[in-house]
Enzyme design. Structure first.
Site, PDB file in Angstrom:
ATOM      1  N   ASN A  83     -12.717   6.037  34.328  1.00  0.00           N
ATOM      2  CA  ASN A  83     -14.083   6.289  34.744  1.00  0.00           C
ATOM      3  C   ASN A  83     -14.777   7.224  33.750  1.00  0.00           C
ATOM      4  OD1 ASN A  83     -16.422   6.455  36.458  1.00  0.00           O
ATOM      5  ND2 ASN A  83     -15.090   5.996  38.182  1.00  0.00           N
ATOM      6  N   HIS A 113      -1.750  26.102  22.281  1.00  0.00           N
ATOM      7  CA  HIS A 113      -1.958  27.194  21.335  1.00  0.00           C
ATOM      8  C   HIS A 113      -0.942  28.298  21.603  1.00  0.00           C
ATOM      9  CE1 HIS A 113      -5.673  25.324  20.003  1.00  0.00           C
ATOM     10  NE2 HIS A 113      -5.866  25.025  21.275  1.00  0.00           N
ATOM     11  N   GLY A 140     -10.667  12.258  40.699  1.00  0.00           N
ATOM     12  CA  GLY A 140     -11.598  12.871  39.765  1.00  0.00           C
ATOM     13  C   GLY A 140     -11.229  14.304  39.420  1.00  0.00           C
ATOM     14  N   ARG A 164       3.380  20.358  35.162  1.00  0.00           N
ATOM     15  CA  ARG A 164       4.802  20.009  35.198  1.00  0.00           C
ATOM     16  C   ARG A 164       4.962  18.527  35.488  1.00  0.00           C
ATOM     17  NH1 ARG A 164       6.397  24.535  39.443  1.00  0.00           N
ATOM     18  NH2 ARG A 164       4.272  25.128  39.149  1.00  0.00           N
TER      19      ARG A 164
END
Length: 192
Positions: A83, A113, A140, A164
């Site tokens: 979507n 990072h 969503g 996880r």
């Protein structure tokens, strides 16, 4: 070892390396073309999308706006529906099985990072693959983080942050996303 090779190996790499910057520029241009043509010219939009992605099966349905970093690291099975407003940071492979449904505003982020500020400030990052099995449904606003595998037949509830692995045939929700129930074989629906 080139920065691209380091990226693919899961090692620290410099995202600002010229070859990676050029690959991202190419992908952004293709994303922009796709987003501009997908509605007015679906065939052209699909051709651009297939030129962008590393591979895709049949019956692919991606709604604009769609953005990714490289495109070449994304593999989609058949009957994948994405979507509006999907972002895939595909520094590592992102693999979707068959019959995957992705709700609006979802993100799949392989880039990570370092926690150490000096290393992070030096422009170094790493990437871990994301793997999604067959028959998975994302509500969503779901975010999937680096290194996650989501098992076949699972449903990820809207707004979840998946940090996880999720086992097959699970309903998982929340932040952090956790399994709340197993999906059992349902009885056939009877008409009233």
């Amino acid at each position: 070892m080139t920065e691209r090779e380091k990226m693919r190996a899961g090692a620290l790499y410099s995202a600002g390396a010229p070859e990676l910057a050029e690959a991202r520029r190419r992908a952004k241009e293709l994303c922009q073309r796709f987003n501009q043509t997908a509605v007015s010219s679906p065939a052209e939009g699909e051709a651009v999308l297939r030129a962008l992605l590393g591979g895709a099966g049949e019956d692919l349905c991606v709604q604009p706006m769609f953005w990714c970093d490289y495109g070449e690291n994304i593999q989609m099975g058949s009957h994948v529906e994405i979507n509006h407003n999907c972002v895939i940071l595909d520094c590592a492979p992102v693999t979707f099985g068959d019959h995957v449904f992705i709700g609006p505003n979802c993100g799949f982020y392989t880039a990570g990072h370092p926690l150490d500020a000096a290393t992070r400030n030096a422009g170094l990052e790493y990437a871990r693959p994301i793997t999604v099995g067959d028959n998975v449904w994302f509500g969503g606003n779901v975010t999937v983080l680096p290194g996650v595998t989501i098992g076949a037949g699972s449903v990820i509830g809207g707004g979840s942050v998946v940090s996880r692995d999720i086992p097959p045939n699970s309903v998982a929700v929340g932040n952090p996303c956790r399994v709340v129930k197993e999906i059992l074989q349902e009885e056939p629906q009877r008409e009233a």
